[in-house]
Scaffold this motif. Structure first.
Motif, mmCIF file in Angstrom:
data_model
loop_
_atom_site.group_PDB
_atom_site.id
_atom_site.type_symbol
_atom_site.label_atom_id
_atom_site.label_comp_id
_atom_site.label_asym_id
_atom_site.label_seq_id
_atom_site.Cartn_x
_atom_site.Cartn_y
_atom_site.Cartn_z
ATOM 1 N N VAL A 1 11.822 -4.294 6.265
ATOM 2 C CA VAL A 1 11.659 -3.031 5.558
ATOM 3 C C VAL A 1 10.881 -3.349 4.296
ATOM 4 C CG1 VAL A 1 12.859 -1.157 4.376
ATOM 5 C CG2 VAL A 1 13.736 -2.017 6.539
ATOM 6 N N LEU A 2 9.848 -2.565 4.042
ATOM 7 C CA LEU A 2 8.931 -2.801 2.932
ATOM 8 C C LEU A 2 9.045 -1.689 1.902
ATOM 9 C CD1 LEU A 2 5.832 -3.449 5.234
ATOM 10 C CD2 LEU A 2 7.383 -5.178 4.321
ATOM 11 N N ILE A 3 8.780 -2.033 0.642
ATOM 12 C CA ILE A 3 8.754 -1.031 -0.418
ATOM 13 C C ILE A 3 7.569 -1.330 -1.328
ATOM 14 C CG2 ILE A 3 10.349 -2.305 -1.911
ATOM 15 C CD1 ILE A 3 11.525 0.494 -2.715
ATOM 16 N N ASP A 4 6.835 -0.283 -1.692
ATOM 17 C CA ASP A 4 5.717 -0.459 -2.620
ATOM 18 C C ASP A 4 6.156 -0.086 -4.032
ATOM 19 O OD1 ASP A 4 5.675 2.358 -2.504
ATOM 20 O OD2 ASP A 4 3.647 2.486 -1.724
ATOM 21 N N PRO A 5 5.353 -0.459 -5.038
ATOM 22 C CA PRO A 5 5.726 -0.134 -6.418
ATOM 23 C C PRO A 5 5.809 1.374 -6.637
ATOM 24 C CG PRO A 5 3.925 -1.715 -6.360
ATOM 25 C CD PRO A 5 4.106 -1.208 -4.959
ATOM 26 N N ALA A 6 6.673 1.774 -7.530
ATOM 27 C CA ALA A 6 6.799 3.192 -7.880
ATOM 28 C C ALA A 6 5.570 3.594 -8.693
ATOM 29 C CB ALA A 6 8.075 3.428 -8.666
ATOM 30 N N HIS B 1 7.919 15.413 -9.555
ATOM 31 C CA HIS B 1 9.249 15.800 -10.036
ATOM 32 C C HIS B 1 9.717 14.969 -11.237
ATOM 33 C CE1 HIS B 1 9.326 18.176 -6.397
ATOM 34 N NE2 HIS B 1 9.109 17.090 -5.689
ATOM 35 N N ASP B 2 8.811 14.759 -12.178
ATOM 36 C CA ASP B 2 9.125 14.064 -13.432
ATOM 37 C C ASP B 2 9.569 12.607 -13.273
ATOM 38 O OD1 ASP B 2 8.517 16.352 -14.985
ATOM 39 O OD2 ASP B 2 10.522 17.151 -14.586
ATOM 40 N N THR B 3 9.147 11.959 -12.192
ATOM 41 C CA THR B 3 9.398 10.525 -12.038
ATOM 42 C C THR B 3 8.282 9.918 -11.197
ATOM 43 O OG1 THR B 3 11.106 8.863 -11.590
ATOM 44 C CG2 THR B 3 10.861 10.640 -9.956
ATOM 45 N N LEU B 4 8.343 8.624 -10.980
ATOM 46 C CA LEU B 4 7.426 7.940 -10.077
ATOM 47 C C LEU B 4 8.202 7.564 -8.826
ATOM 48 C CD1 LEU B 4 5.567 5.629 -12.614
ATOM 49 C CD2 LEU B 4 4.744 7.762 -11.604
ATOM 50 N N TRP B 5 7.476 7.504 -7.707
ATOM 51 C CA TRP B 5 8.109 7.294 -6.412
ATOM 52 C C TRP B 5 7.507 6.103 -5.685
ATOM 53 C CZ3 TRP B 5 12.009 10.644 -4.748
ATOM 54 C CH2 TRP B 5 12.243 11.723 -5.611
ATOM 55 N N SER B 6 8.340 5.433 -4.913
ATOM 56 C CA SER B 6 7.943 4.364 -4.003
ATOM 57 C C SER B 6 8.024 4.896 -2.580
ATOM 58 C CB SER B 6 8.901 3.173 -4.114
ATOM 59 O OG SER B 6 8.815 2.553 -5.357
ATOM 60 N N HIS B 7 7.399 4.153 -1.670
ATOM 61 C CA HIS B 7 7.520 4.423 -0.243
ATOM 62 C C HIS B 7 8.322 3.290 0.388
ATOM 63 C CE1 HIS B 7 3.605 6.528 -1.122
ATOM 64 N NE2 HIS B 7 4.429 7.494 -0.756
ATOM 65 N N LEU B 8 9.245 3.642 1.240
ATOM 66 C CA LEU B 8 10.063 2.685 1.977
ATOM 67 C C LEU B 8 9.711 2.837 3.447
ATOM 68 C CD1 LEU B 8 12.538 0.711 1.482
ATOM 69 C CD2 LEU B 8 13.971 2.641 2.208
ATOM 70 N N VAL B 9 9.264 1.759 4.098
ATOM 71 C CA VAL B 9 8.852 1.804 5.499
ATOM 72 C C VAL B 9 9.412 0.604 6.258
ATOM 73 C CG1 VAL B 9 6.667 2.933 4.863
ATOM 74 C CG2 VAL B 9 6.684 0.482 5.298
ATOM 75 N N VAL C 1 6.046 -5.129 -1.688
ATOM 76 C CA VAL C 1 4.636 -5.386 -1.371
ATOM 77 C C VAL C 1 3.790 -4.364 -2.122
ATOM 78 C CG1 VAL C 1 5.098 -6.369 0.926
ATOM 79 C CG2 VAL C 1 4.695 -3.920 0.699
ATOM 80 N N SER C 2 2.494 -4.623 -2.219
ATOM 81 C CA SER C 2 1.595 -3.652 -2.831
ATOM 82 C C SER C 2 1.469 -2.424 -1.931
ATOM 83 C CB SER C 2 0.210 -4.269 -3.039
ATOM 84 O OG SER C 2 -0.424 -4.472 -1.789
ATOM 85 N N ALA C 3 0.981 -1.342 -2.499
ATOM 86 C CA ALA C 3 0.755 -0.128 -1.706
ATOM 87 C C ALA C 3 -0.231 -0.402 -0.573
ATOM 88 C CB ALA C 3 0.264 1.005 -2.602
ATOM 89 N N ASN C 4 -1.265 -1.184 -0.856
ATOM 90 C CA ASN C 4 -2.248 -1.508 0.184
ATOM 91 C C ASN C 4 -1.625 -2.323 1.309
ATOM 92 O OD1 ASN C 4 -4.315 -0.139 -1.090
ATOM 93 N ND2 ASN C 4 -5.106 -1.949 -2.125
ATOM 94 N N GLU C 5 -0.803 -3.312 0.943
ATOM 95 C CA GLU C 5 -0.136 -4.142 1.956
ATOM 96 C C GLU C 5 0.832 -3.304 2.783
ATOM 97 O OE1 GLU C 5 1.082 -7.746 3.984
ATOM 98 O OE2 GLU C 5 -0.731 -7.095 2.967
ATOM 99 N N LEU C 6 1.570 -2.420 2.142
ATOM 100 C CA LEU C 6 2.497 -1.552 2.858
ATOM 101 C C LEU C 6 1.744 -0.708 3.886
ATOM 102 C CD1 LEU C 6 5.527 0.317 1.612
ATOM 103 C CD2 LEU C 6 3.712 1.677 2.601
ATOM 104 N N THR C 7 0.651 -0.105 3.471
ATOM 105 C CA THR C 7 -0.142 0.733 4.383
ATOM 106 C C THR C 7 -0.724 -0.103 5.516
ATOM 107 O OG1 THR C 7 -0.656 2.258 2.596
ATOM 108 C CG2 THR C 7 -2.070 2.348 4.539
ATOM 109 N N ARG C 8 -1.267 -1.265 5.182
ATOM 110 C CA ARG C 8 -1.865 -2.138 6.201
ATOM 111 C C ARG C 8 -0.832 -2.528 7.252
ATOM 112 N NH1 ARG C 8 -2.057 -7.006 7.805
ATOM 113 N NH2 ARG C 8 -0.753 -7.913 6.183
#
Length: 90
Positions: free
Chosen positions: A3-8, A13-21, A66-73
């Protein structure tokens, strides 16, 4: 299990979000998120959106940062990525 997570870094909605895949299966992703107490309503087609205050806890629970790019890749390589145009049924 991976399971991977990218930086927030995604604002809403008044915050920053990460993606969990998962780069293995959606079932694995749901199992990890459920065990971590992430509500199912946070699931969006192929990922969970998680607020930045959950990032460190999810990494401690086993999510690989992982980075957002690595998560997407890695999501694309797994065959689990759902592109925006596929969501519309085109």
């Amino acid at each position: 299990m991976t399971v991977l997570i990218d930086p927030a870094q995604w604002p809403a909605h008044d915050t920053l979000w990460s993606h969990l895949v998962s780069d293995t299966s959606i079932e694995e992703l749901h199992a990890f998120a459920g065990a971590a107490g992430i509500p199912r309503r946070s699931f969006d087609i192929d990922h969970y959106d998680v607020p930045r205050h959950e990032y460190d806890r999810l990494v401690a629970a086993g999510a690989e940062p992982v980075s957002a790019n690595e998560l997407t890749r890695r999501l694309i390589a797994s065959g689990l990525r759902v592109r925006a145009k596929d969501r519309r049924g085109h």
